[in-house]
Design a protein around this motif. Structure first.
Motif, PDB file in Angstrom:
ATOM      1  N   THR A 364     -13.810  -1.737   3.109  1.00 16.02           N
ATOM      2  CA  THR A 364     -12.434  -2.184   2.862  1.00 16.02           C
ATOM      3  C   THR A 364     -12.375  -3.693   2.691  1.00 16.02           C
ATOM      4  O   THR A 364     -11.661  -4.210   1.821  1.00 16.02           O
ATOM      5  CB  THR A 364     -11.526  -1.752   4.019  1.00 16.02           C
ATOM      6  N   ALA A 365     -13.134  -4.426   3.503  1.00 13.76           N
ATOM      7  CA  ALA A 365     -13.163  -5.884   3.388  1.00 13.76           C
ATOM      8  C   ALA A 365     -13.707  -6.316   2.028  1.00 13.76           C
ATOM      9  O   ALA A 365     -13.167  -7.239   1.396  1.00 13.76           O
ATOM     10  CB  ALA A 365     -14.015  -6.476   4.509  1.00 13.76           C
ATOM     11  N   ILE A 366     -14.753  -5.649   1.560  1.00 15.41           N
ATOM     12  CA  ILE A 366     -15.336  -5.987   0.253  1.00 15.41           C
ATOM     13  C   ILE A 366     -14.344  -5.703  -0.871  1.00 15.41           C
ATOM     14  O   ILE A 366     -14.159  -6.507  -1.791  1.00 15.41           O
ATOM     15  CB  ILE A 366     -16.649  -5.206   0.040  1.00 15.41           C
ATOM     16  N   THR A 426     -16.928   9.035   3.009  1.00 16.81           N
ATOM     17  CA  THR A 426     -16.297   7.813   3.513  1.00 16.81           C
ATOM     18  C   THR A 426     -15.674   6.992   2.393  1.00 16.81           C
ATOM     19  O   THR A 426     -14.841   6.117   2.657  1.00 16.81           O
ATOM     20  CB  THR A 426     -17.335   6.941   4.252  1.00 16.81           C
ATOM     21  N   PHE A 427     -16.056   7.288   1.157  1.00 17.67           N
ATOM     22  CA  PHE A 427     -15.467   6.572   0.018  1.00 17.67           C
ATOM     23  C   PHE A 427     -13.948   6.734  -0.002  1.00 17.67           C
ATOM     24  O   PHE A 427     -13.212   5.775  -0.271  1.00 17.67           O
ATOM     25  CB  PHE A 427     -16.072   7.088  -1.289  1.00 17.67           C
ATOM     26  N   ILE A 428     -13.473   7.951   0.275  1.00 18.47           N
ATOM     27  CA  ILE A 428     -12.025   8.189   0.287  1.00 18.47           C
ATOM     28  C   ILE A 428     -11.363   7.354   1.376  1.00 18.47           C
ATOM     29  O   ILE A 428     -10.293   6.764   1.170  1.00 18.47           O
ATOM     30  CB  ILE A 428     -11.721   9.682   0.505  1.00 18.47           C
ATOM     31  N   LEU A 429     -11.993   7.287   2.536  1.00 19.49           N
ATOM     32  CA  LEU A 429     -11.408   6.524   3.639  1.00 19.49           C
ATOM     33  C   LEU A 429     -11.344   5.043   3.302  1.00 19.49           C
ATOM     34  O   LEU A 429     -10.364   4.359   3.637  1.00 19.49           O
ATOM     35  CB  LEU A 429     -12.227   6.749   4.919  1.00 19.49           C
ATOM     36  N   ALA A 434      -8.063   0.563   2.161  1.00 20.52           N
ATOM     37  CA  ALA A 434      -7.864  -0.639   1.353  1.00 20.52           C
ATOM     38  C   ALA A 434      -6.442  -0.694   0.800  1.00 20.52           C
ATOM     39  O   ALA A 434      -5.789  -1.742   0.832  1.00 20.52           O
ATOM     40  CB  ALA A 434      -8.875  -0.682   0.216  1.00 20.52           C
ATOM     41  N   LEU A 435      -5.952   0.445   0.307  1.00 16.97           N
ATOM     42  CA  LEU A 435      -4.587   0.474  -0.207  1.00 16.97           C
ATOM     43  C   LEU A 435      -3.577   0.183   0.901  1.00 16.97           C
ATOM     44  O   LEU A 435      -2.504  -0.370   0.646  1.00 16.97           O
ATOM     45  CB  LEU A 435      -4.291   1.825  -0.843  1.00 16.97           C
ATOM     46  N   HIS A 500      -3.265   6.446   7.824  1.00 17.71           N
ATOM     47  CA  HIS A 500      -3.722   6.538   6.445  1.00 17.71           C
ATOM     48  C   HIS A 500      -4.885   7.520   6.284  1.00 17.71           C
ATOM     49  O   HIS A 500      -5.023   8.169   5.244  1.00 17.71           O
ATOM     50  CB  HIS A 500      -4.150   5.157   5.930  1.00 17.71           C
ATOM     51  N   VAL A 501      -5.730   7.618   7.311  1.00 15.67           N
ATOM     52  CA  VAL A 501      -6.956   8.414   7.172  1.00 15.67           C
ATOM     53  C   VAL A 501      -6.931   9.704   7.986  1.00 15.67           C
ATOM     54  O   VAL A 501      -7.890  10.475   7.940  1.00 15.67           O
ATOM     55  CB  VAL A 501      -8.195   7.574   7.572  1.00 15.67           C
ATOM     56  N   ALA A 502      -5.848   9.950   8.725  1.00 22.60           N
ATOM     57  CA  ALA A 502      -5.819  11.084   9.656  1.00 22.60           C
ATOM     58  C   ALA A 502      -6.026  12.421   8.964  1.00 22.60           C
ATOM     59  O   ALA A 502      -6.697  13.319   9.506  1.00 22.60           O
ATOM     60  CB  ALA A 502      -4.492  11.090  10.430  1.00 22.60           C
TER      61      ALA A 502
END
Length: 558
Positions: A364-366, A426-429, A434-435, A500-502
């Motif tokens: 997310t930081a990247i 983990t790509f989806i998370l 990030a959004l 967001h990820v639940a």
């Protein structure tokens, strides 16, 4: 076609796909009747079932009343504290402001654990002290309507309002205050009749943004509302989407009802921000602190006490809780143990969740530093024709509650054949986390770009450098400090993200925040407190290291 137009068009299309398309999927699926994964047909059954349900009406009532209580109390306290920090000679005000900033970074669930230890109805420290003094059963119960309000106030509502309002108060010109005091008005009268009217546009925007954010509330209600049978719309959506079989139809309808309620607020916020300037600095700007006189140290004690209550107290209690045989029980035989630490550290699920959290937060930081940096540059520094639309789409995710976005992505990745293999990664998370931070991080970068002069970019272009060369060799080096700040902000937000990820995290991809949430809902507070320490180190720890390295993450001095 120029490079800016090509890059801008691609960026706009991707953001529209990621923000608007999930919402359109929700609308379409709300009219699909039948269990997910089986043949469905068009109809209004989902809407009829959801809108006729007494549970849905109670949930909406809880959502509105809890939000209203938080915002009314939060804005009153936030305005007063922000004014004290920005406009008076309150001692150590920069450190106190930094304390509120730290409170915003503290992971919500970890702090909630600390307040459970204080206000649990059976063995909470506050109730034990009450019984010791008054010889009657203590009145406090954290698992209640007011318990939810209290935890929200001290974990995010008040600290965030102080963070947003303090710079606005600080930038007020002191000449009007001086004129008021010279005319014989008291400090309180000057605040009420001069300062408040000037700052009202900013207060209204902050209040509106807070109202929208309060509709995102999820973790605290899920943990504290269960015993009292208090559901808000986000927890009801979560329960319906994770039930067996999943009730996606009614969950989708409830999501759209909330969006319909929020839509007027969103439109009004956009209109109001465009029509009313919230700038408070003028060419004659002077910031002369108002003297508090004999109230100086008592008010310092009040504000300092708030900071300690919001930061030190819950963190210390959670730390103690990790070493307790029964969480919050000090009067049992042999209350101290290392068992919880040993159990968690040996758990394969914990190690996997820790790795997942680092991947999600780091990814997310990247994304924030690269993609959102590009978006900010396109909006501020280019003549890309659709930059206003891009700016609007950047704001939109902050108005879409995380649980709603999560449900939209669940439909997107499960219902689209070529995207289905991506589900469970983990790509989806990373994408959703990030959004969740795109609005804040992009605004930070936009502000930084507006403060940087364009002379070096113009010189690069005059020397023959193309747009890409100027971006790499001029703009990015100038933006590097702000990009680092954005990376820290995005990392910390992703490390503690839950709503967001639940709905998207699986057993193999769940981060520490979801593992902690599951432990809390199972009443395993001992293990959850250990997990909380690691999340605390990831969020506040990274921010503290960044600040020590010289990044200006907290308040600026007046």
């Amino acid at each position: 076609m120029s490079a800016v137009t090509v890059v801008g068009s691609i960026t706009l299309a991707l953001i529209a796909l990621l923000v608007l398309y999930p919402v359109l999927i929700l609308v379409a699926n709300s009219f699909q009747v039948g269990q997910f994964g089986t043949p469905t047909h068009f109809g209004f059954d989902n809407w009829a079932s959801a809108l006729r349900s007494p549970k849905v009406l109670d949930t909406l009532k809880n959502t509105l009343t809890l939000s209203a209580a938080r915002q009314v109390i939060g804005i009153v306290v936030g305005v007063l504290v922000a004014w004290l920090l920005a406009r008076t000679d309150l001692p150590a005000k920069n450190w106190l402001e930094f304390g509120f900033w730290v409170a915003v970074f503290l992971p919500t669930l970890t702090v909630t654990l600390g307040w459970i230890m204080v206000f649990d109805s059976f063995h909470g420290l506050a109730n034990q002290l009450w019984e010791l003094v008054f010889r009657t059963k203590g009145p406090f119960n954290i698992f209640s309507w007011w318990g939810i309000v209290w935890v929200h106030l001290v974990t995010g509502t008040i600290p965030l309002k102080v963070m947003l309002l303090t710079p606005a108060f600080r930038n007020l010109d002191a000449s009007l205050e001086e004129a008021s005091r010279a005319a014989g008005a008291s400090l309180a009268s000057t605040f009420r009749r001069v300062v408040l009217p000037i700052i009202t546009p900013t207060i209204l925007v902050v209040l509106l943004l807070g109202t929208i954010r309060s509709f995102e509330a999820f973790e605290i209600e899920l943990v504290l509302g269960y015993e009292a049978n208090i559901d808000v719309y986000s927890t009801l959506i979560y329960r319906q989407a994770t039930s067996a079989p999943p009730q996606y139809g009614t969950a989708t309808v409830l999501s759209l009802v909330i969006l319909a309620i929020l839509l007027p607020f969103i439109v009004w916020q956009q209109w109001y921000s465009a029509k009313h300037s919230v700038a408070t600095v003028t060419g004659k700007f002077r910031n002369i602190p108002q003297r508090l006189g004999s109230w100086r140290w008592p008010l310092f004690g009040v504000v300092g006490g708030m900071v300690l209550i919001m930061t030190v107290l819950p963190v210390v209690l959670v730390g103690l809780g990790t070493f307790m045989s029964v969480f919050g029980m000090f009067n049992v035989r042999d209350p101290w143990t290392l068992k919880s630490w040993q159990t968690v550290l040996r758990d394969v699920n914990f190690l996997q969740a820790l790795v997942n959290s680092l991947i999600v937060a780091g990814g997310t930081a990247i994304v924030a530093m690269t993609s959102f940096g590009l978006i900010a540059y396109l909006v501020v520094r280019t003549r890309f024709a659709a930059r206003s639309a891009l700016d609007f789409l950047v704001w939109l995710p902050s108005t879409l509650p995380g649980i709603v976005m999560g449900l939209g992505y669940l439909y997107l990745f499960l219902g689209t054949p070529f995207l289905r293999p991506i589900y469970g990664t983990t790509f989806i998370l990373v994408l959703v986390a990030a959004l969740g931070s795109i609005t804040l991080t992009t605004q930070v970068l936009k502000t930084n770009l507006r403060q940087l002069g364009a002379e070096l970019e113009e010189a690069s272009a005059t020397s023959g450098g193309n747009w890409w060369h100027t971006l790499r060799h001029v703009v990015i080096p100038l933006m590097a400090p702000s990009l680092a700040v954005v990376g820290v902000l995005a990392f910390s937000a992703a490390a503690r993200a839950t709503s967001h990820v639940a709905l998207l995290a699986t057993h193999n991809t769940q981060p520490l925040s979801i593992l902690q949430l599951n432990l809390l809902t199972d009443n395993n507070f001992e293990a959850a407190s250990v997990i909380g320490v690691f999340i605390l180190l990831m969020t506040v720890g990274v921010a503290a290291v960044a600040r020590l390295l010289g990044l200006r993450l907290g308040p600026t001095s007046s």
